[in-house]
Design a protein around this motif. Sequence first.
Motif: not given
Ligand code: BGC
Length: 943
Positions: A522, A526, A528, A532, A535, A590, A641, A644, A750, A794, A814, A819
């Motif tokens: 993603d 960071r 993370e 994902w 995405d 997702w 989500y 998003w 998104f 993002e 966040m 992104h």
């Molecule tokens: C990510 C997103 C991901 C999402 C889920 C985030 O923390 O960076 O890109 O799809 O979480 O909603």
Amino acid sequence: MRNLTGFCYQEKAMSEKQIFRNLKKRTFRFGRVLLVAFLLSAHGFSGNLSVEHLRCEYLVNPLGIQNTTPRLSWILTSEERNQVQTAYRILVSSTPEKLANNNADLWDSGKIESNQTNQIVYSGKQLQSRDECYWKVRVWDESGAVSESSVAYWSVGLLNYSDWKAKWITHNVEPFTGDKYEELYLPPARYLRKSFKLGKQIKSAKVYASALGLYELRLNGQKVGDACFTPGWTDYNKRVYYNTYDVTGLLKEGENAIGAILADGWYAGYIGYALFVKLDKVRGFYGESPSFIGQLEVTFTDGSKEIIASSEEWMAGPGPIREADILMGEVYDARLENTGWDQPGFNAENWEKADLGLKLSGALEAYPGVLVKHREEIQPIEMTEPEKGTYIFNLGKNIAGVIRLKVSGEKGEEVTIRYGEMLHDDGSLMTENLRKARATDTYILKGEGVEIWEPRFTYHGFQYVEVTGLSQKPDLSTITGIVMNSDTKQASTFTCSSEMNNQLYQNILTTQFANFFDIPTDCPQRDERLGWTGDAQLYSVSAAYNADVSAFFTKWMQDVDDGQLWYGAYPIFAPIPYIRPYHVPHSPAWSDAGIVIPYNMYKIYGDTLLLRRMYPGMKRFMDFQLSESNGFLRPGSGNNYGDWLSLGKETSKDLIASAYFAYDTKMMFEIAQCLNQEEDAVYYQHLFQNIKKDYTRQYMNEDGSLKEHTQTAYALSLYMGLYPENLKEQGAASLAKMITENGNRFSSGFIGTKHVMLVLSDFGYNDLAYSLFTQTEYPSWGYSVVNGSTSIWERWNSYTKETGFLGGKTRSAMNSFSHYSFGAVAEWMFSKAAGINTDGPGFRKIIIKPSIGEGLQFMNASYNSINGRIVSNWKKGDDRLELHVEIPANTSAQIYVPSVERKKIREGKTLIGKSNDFSIVGINGIYTVLQAGSGVYDFTIEK
Ligand code: BGC
């Protein structure tokens, strides 16, 4: 080894002389062999077609593949119009000499009457571990003239357990104590070595190597291969990949030494947001300590063989890499360098015997993906000193990778390097959005003149580099930025009359490359960096326009498949090493990546193998969705989500879940048909009708308006085929009205955004689509560009000059500046604005249908499809519109010329009605549709 076949696709312009010179430069035996084959291969074929870019399993000359019935492909080019392949013949031999003599001892396909040039399955002799395959292809054109390719290659990996003599080894170590980052557990890298004697003349040698963790393989003082972060990230409990290297050129008769540096990587190190959300476990999700396996196989000129395999006889010792973690960074103490540790003659007296590592529970397979490599090196454009002794370097764009440091100073001096995507107003580094990723490297000098260093087992997402601890003032040459990513080749070009949009395209590319890092992450900065799935599915078509992602997604789809949950849903990210407490690991839009991406790969590359492999899992996912439904509507259950990061009024999660359920069903209908699963196809067709019925009842009013009045609700309903035929136009009109009333700006997140663009063009609202595309007011893509972005953010409002990074800490936690999700507009740019599309799978039949609107004067776009380069350029003039189209050899196209007045359309100087090079198919809306063969076409359309 990429371009050894000579007439490489992207290097077509190379003369034979250049190719010969390039080939000669290669020192490895593999290069020499292909050179021999190249020189021996029969030339003098007279066909108009040139056969280029030979690949096996989407890879150029792959070493050590797993599949014993691999798929072969090539690309045809021609200077002439209307060129097609009428037949092909593939020859595969076990040696280059045999191939040069047309002695195809492994496979002679015979002359096959077919225009197929890809997805052709090797059907020769049963291949065994270590087999070497040299191949070429001959093609016939319509006149019967023949063209022949140069020689390409693949070899087979180690297929059986019994092939592996090597053992998994490790070195049990403790972290250095007294560390300034005591809260983290960061063990040093392990160093493993073995010296050995080769008593005879070497003919060839290969190494097969892997790690539970990350490894760098060394041979006689040199790094083997140019890949990094090997062997990549998988669900190590299910499978781990090995890599194969030809190391003939690195070995010598007599004493040799092989070594490996081993680090925690994704296997044992910190991954994702585990620390941030305070999971019980924060590292070591697959195992606590990394292991290495390596097997060097040498063949001597007398035909005998020798294997040097990792075992407890290897020696293990300390080295300068004191910490090595992907998220946290690397600490390198140059005073601890063991010069010569990876060379013969090193005194390993103080080293210990290696420890045996864990036994593998899953499969050990050849790496099927695209290796992470250094893509580019960039020099900083600016250096500032916001505080005395704190230097900040600006690399000019937001990348993923590392830096190379060039310093000199006293022994023991400690240089600290931190990374950030943005600066605060006072010029200091902004690191709040990195959360728990320490993203800090440390270099401790040995004090011996100019010292050059780059980290190996960490990477960062950054544009700015902060360096402290230097005793001498640095300059711009102190730092070099090293851009890293999976080496997917760029496949598109795009320019238009708006500099803002040209920058946007560059930002999309930069961000895609920064995140296609073994898996589609993603974000690269960071804590993370997870794969994902939402995405990725949204962006997958954009990704494929921008780069050749065939092998990349082949690999990652295995990760998605491996991550499928026991109840049938695909996961929210893959690989999925952990699940948060009270957190459902699936989500509508997702999980759907398990169907959307293989379907898109089928459309784009004609790949049916991926569909076949994943089909049983896809069916389980469909069953799960149905079992979760009320009637035929899915509640937005799971970790939904929604749309998003949308703005304003939310689209209900239920609607998104049901729309995706319907969309999946539609794709499953086509997939089942493609795989000849007729009963399934009928089943999914009915299921779709049932979902549609319930959906319209639930969400639609009789006048075609939706009960949920959001851009995303309309865009999804229209895109996913949920509108009754007679109400579609009303639906599109409502969407258009809503956008106009919103000042030609988005409110979608998104999920909705790319669909809004696609639907607007599908329903003829091009002017509106262009106004969104060229918009610079918030929220828009242009807004980030005019605020100086070099990447895709993002959030629509990740940064503004007025409010900074959205103020408060919560949001900056966040707030990634790299992104790719909102970059999914690339799909619209290529498929709608430039209008490059495929009719059916694999770009064999091409559609060129530019959607031209107000706001831009011209657009030039190209796409290297699996069948060759497609170009669509348009340009508005005072009295005419110009259209330049290139259709690759062996394909055909329907070209939609935007005018219905035939008498005003010329190709070159000829009125289209009088041209023999294509036929007029008819009128479609505002277009005259032409049926064309391959070639270059220049249309002018008078006003
Ligand atoms: C990510 C997103 C991901 C999402 C889920 C985030 O923390 O960076 O890109 O799809 O979480 O909603």
